[in-house]
Write an enzyme that holds these catalytic residues in place. Structure first.
Site, PDB file in Angstrom:
ATOM      1  CB  THR A   1     116.831  11.581  18.818  1.00  0.00           C
ATOM      2  OG1 THR A   1     117.111  10.710  17.718  1.00  0.00           O
ATOM      3  CG2 THR A   1     115.671  11.048  19.645  1.00  0.00           C
TER       4      THR A   1
ATOM      5  CE  LYS B   1     128.640   4.547  33.884  1.00  0.00           C
ATOM      6  NZ  LYS B   1     129.056   5.233  32.686  1.00  0.00           N
TER       7      LYS B   1
ATOM      8  N   GLY C   1     120.031  10.157  27.779  1.00  0.00           N
ATOM      9  CA  GLY C   1     120.561   8.916  27.209  1.00  0.00           C
ATOM     10  C   GLY C   1     121.796   8.442  27.945  1.00  0.00           C
ATOM     11  CG  ASP C   2     124.743   7.718  26.384  1.00  0.00           C
ATOM     12  OD1 ASP C   2     124.609   6.775  25.608  1.00  0.00           O
ATOM     13  OD2 ASP C   2     124.901   8.900  26.014  1.00  0.00           O
TER      14      ASP C   2
ATOM     15  CE  LYS D   1     117.996   4.205  27.064  1.00  0.00           C
ATOM     16  NZ  LYS D   1     118.950   5.286  27.242  1.00  0.00           N
ATOM     17  N   GLY D   2     120.377  -0.598  29.142  1.00  0.00           N
ATOM     18  CA  GLY D   2     120.633  -1.984  28.730  1.00  0.00           C
ATOM     19  C   GLY D   2     120.813  -2.891  29.930  1.00  0.00           C
TER      20      GLY D   2
ATOM     21  CD  GLN E   1     117.880   7.190  20.498  1.00  0.00           C
ATOM     22  OE1 GLN E   1     116.739   6.963  20.168  1.00  0.00           O
ATOM     23  NE2 GLN E   1     118.887   6.436  20.109  1.00  0.00           N
TER      24      GLN E   1
ATOM     25  CB  THR F   1     129.822   8.476  18.115  1.00  0.00           C
ATOM     26  OG1 THR F   1     129.544   8.904  19.461  1.00  0.00           O
ATOM     27  CG2 THR F   1     128.507   8.294  17.384  1.00  0.00           C
TER      28      THR F   1
ATOM     29  CB  THR G   1     124.612   9.306  16.150  1.00  0.00           C
ATOM     30  OG1 THR G   1     123.419   9.066  15.407  1.00  0.00           O
ATOM     31  CG2 THR G   1     124.282   9.446  17.631  1.00  0.00           C
TER      32      THR G   1
ATOM     33  CB  ALA H   1     120.239   3.046  20.597  1.00  0.00           C
ATOM     34  N   GLY H   2     123.212   2.812  21.602  1.00  0.00           N
ATOM     35  CA  GLY H   2     124.292   1.858  21.861  1.00  0.00           C
ATOM     36  C   GLY H   2     124.105   1.334  23.263  1.00  0.00           C
ATOM     37  CG  HIS H   3     121.049  -0.277  24.752  1.00  0.00           C
ATOM     38  ND1 HIS H   3     119.752  -0.672  24.624  1.00  0.00           N
ATOM     39  CD2 HIS H   3     121.018   1.073  24.819  1.00  0.00           C
ATOM     40  CE1 HIS H   3     118.963   0.393  24.619  1.00  0.00           C
ATOM     41  NE2 HIS H   3     119.709   1.464  24.723  1.00  0.00           N
ATOM     42  CB  THR H   4     127.741  -1.311  26.834  1.00  0.00           C
ATOM     43  OG1 THR H   4     127.908  -0.304  25.852  1.00  0.00           O
ATOM     44  CG2 THR H   4     128.994  -2.162  26.895  1.00  0.00           C
TER      45      THR H   4
HETATM   46  P1  IMP Z   1     120.493  11.616  16.217  1.00  0.00           P
HETATM   47  O1  IMP Z   1     119.598  10.742  17.030  1.00  0.00           O
HETATM   48  O2  IMP Z   1     121.655  10.871  15.620  1.00  0.00           O
HETATM   49  O3  IMP Z   1     119.745  12.405  15.197  1.00  0.00           O
HETATM   50  O4  IMP Z   1     121.142  12.708  17.202  1.00  0.00           O
HETATM   51  C1  IMP Z   1     120.357  13.708  17.841  1.00  0.00           C
HETATM   52  C2  IMP Z   1     120.845  13.954  19.269  1.00  0.00           C
HETATM   53  O5  IMP Z   1     120.574  12.792  20.051  1.00  0.00           O
HETATM   54  C3  IMP Z   1     122.340  14.195  19.400  1.00  0.00           C
HETATM   55  O6  IMP Z   1     122.555  15.110  20.464  1.00  0.00           O
HETATM   56  C4  IMP Z   1     122.888  12.825  19.774  1.00  0.00           C
HETATM   57  O7  IMP Z   1     124.116  12.919  20.482  1.00  0.00           O
HETATM   58  C5  IMP Z   1     121.765  12.318  20.662  1.00  0.00           C
HETATM   59  N1  IMP Z   1     121.682  10.853  20.722  1.00  0.00           N
HETATM   60  C6  IMP Z   1     121.179  10.026  19.804  1.00  0.00           C
HETATM   61  N2  IMP Z   1     121.226   8.754  20.224  1.00  0.00           N
HETATM   62  C7  IMP Z   1     121.751   8.774  21.449  1.00  0.00           C
HETATM   63  C8  IMP Z   1     122.006   7.756  22.430  1.00  0.00           C
HETATM   64  O8  IMP Z   1     121.740   6.566  22.253  1.00  0.00           O
HETATM   65  N3  IMP Z   1     122.560   8.202  23.592  1.00  0.00           N
HETATM   66  C9  IMP Z   1     122.816   9.512  23.844  1.00  0.00           C
HETATM   67  N4  IMP Z   1     122.577  10.487  22.969  1.00  0.00           N
HETATM   68  C10 IMP Z   1     122.044  10.119  21.777  1.00  0.00           C
END
Ligand code: IMP
Length: 426
Positions: free
Chosen positions: A239, A331, A12-13, A16-17, A224, A301, A128, A39-42
């Protein structure tokens, strides 16, 4: 039936956005197919930063219809807040379509996620805490509440009473929490949420089929990434959904054959948030450099991400799992100041060399990286706009990764701005 999928090949991160934003220019629809507001897309557009959690990044183009597919879990408050935030910045969300079959993330999901993580202490998964796991667990247990239930007040209230009867016992008996009042929650959803959300609920499956049949390009935006996948990731540190490309079809309501392009997104180094194995992790000053230079803190977060060298073993496995047709490398500029750059080319476990991920987790847990070292370019790449302007060492690094991964790298980003990227044609 031309569809493109953008999928994260790491944890993740990967940015992708950014890639979605570029590919979306030529698409009629952009679809989220799994995950939720974990998810967080910037995106940085004309110097303005947009942080999106649920709405597909394509929303920033007026010609794109953003779609939240059936495979997503939706926190309605987060979605409404995002619509409002975008509206305040002049972005019109009226085209947004939300699948009636998507499941809702409700306050008790978030509570269960948070309380379970706290109780696990050092053994926590590092989620998260957004309630994503409990919402998908409810879906699988057939006790979930779907978006369409917002359209039927009596049914919604009845379902909430049935579900919370059991959840409240767990909240009270196991976690010492007072529990959630089903009527208070039902009233809130019926009076505050349903009227605002109902205009967006539509026939997403029909919409996407019609678009594909008429030859429009549809983009599926993964959230993710591959190694957070419930089946293929580093279980249990994953996840609760399936980010891999195969699920794009399930999570949007389409069949095989709808897709002819899978773009795997890989950061030029590696990061991970939360717990779990990380073979190339750097716990030293280079790791700190990557965190600070790459601004490796969660969009959502604010958590500091773990960092490490590029891992070709994971990348190769990702190409297999997602059928990636090409890679977008993001990057690259973050490596600008490093004299030596290492790339993990294989793992060693008990004296045996692995080119792909070991098939047993206990072997993966014991893996050590086999590195090759490449010279850094020690130049600022952030202004580079064409491949010919890249220093030789940067070209060599890209070619080396391409050779390791086995599919072409067709896009390289050198900064967070919308235009800071290069296209590679070979
Ligand atoms: P959950 O998706 O909140 O249940 O978290 C499960 C795992 O996935 C944890 O290790 C989170 O840090 C990771 N995770 C969930 N969403 C993201 C994302 O968008 N980017 C990176 N890691 C993520």
């Amino acid at each position: 039936m031309p569809g493109s999928i953008v999928v994260g090949t790491q944890w993740g991160d990967e940015g992708k956005g950014r890639v979605v934003d570029i590919v979306a220019k030529e698409c009629s629809h952009v679809v989220r197919y799994q995950g939720g507001h974990n998810a967080g897309h910037t995106l940085v557009v004309d110097g303005e930063t947009f942080a999106l959690q649920l709405i597909p990044s394509g929303v920033l183009y007026e010609h794109v219809i953003p779609v939240i597919g059936n495979g997503v879990v939706v926190d309605p408050h987060v979605l409404l807040a995002e619509i409002e935030m975008l509206g305040a910045k002049g972005v019109d969300c009226s085209r947004l379509m939300v699948s009636p079959q998507a499941h809702l993330v409700l306050p008790y999901h978030q509570l269960m996620d948070e309380l379970a993580e706290t109780q696990l202490g050092d053994a926590k998964l590092g989620t998260t805490k957004r309630g994503i796991g409990p919402a998908y667990a409810d879906k699988a247990s057939r006790t979930g509440i779907r978006v369409e239930d917002l359209l039927d007040s009596d049914y919604l209230r009845e379902r909430l009473h049935a579900v919370l009867r059991e959840r409240n016992i767990i909240l009270r008996e196991i976690y010492g929490h007072e529990g959630v009042d089903p009527d208070v929650l039902a009233d809130q959803l019926i009076t505050e949420v349903a009227p605002k959300l109902s205009p967006y609920i539509g026939d997403t499956i029909g919409e996407l089929h019609t678009a594909l049949q008429s030859g429009e390009r549809v983009l599926f935006e993964g959230a993710q990434a591959t190694f957070l996948d419930l089946d293929h990731g580093t279980y249990p540190f994953v996840t609760s959904s399936n980010p891999v490309s195969g699920y794009a079809l399930v999570g949007a309501g389409l069949g095989p054959g709808a897709v002819d392009q899978v773009i795997g997104i890989a950061k030029a180094y590696l990061t991970r948030v939360g717990s779990g194995p990380f073979v190339t992790e750097l716990i030293d000053e280079i790791g700190d450099y990557l965190v600070e230079t790459g601004r490796e803190y969660g969009t959502n977060t604010g958590r500091r991400r773990r960092t490490g060298w590029f891992d070709s073993v994971m990348a190769r496995q990702s190409v297999r799992l997602n059928a990636c047709s090409e890679i977008a490398l993001t990057k690259l500029d973050v490596l600008d100041q490093l004299k030596i750059i290492k790339v993990c080319v294989a793992y060693e476990v008990d004296g045996r060399r692995y080119e792909y991920l070991p098939h047993l987790r206990r072997l993966h847990d014991r893996a050590t990286p086999i590195y090759e070292e490449l010279p850094g370019w020690l130049q600022d790449l952030s202004e580079v706009t064409d491949r010919s302007e890249l220093p030789n060492e940067a070209i060599d690094y890209i070619s080396f990764l391409e050779q390791q991964i086995g599919v072409p790298i067709r896009f390289v980003s050198v900064g967070p701005g919308r235009e800071q990227y290069l296209r590679f044609t070979s």
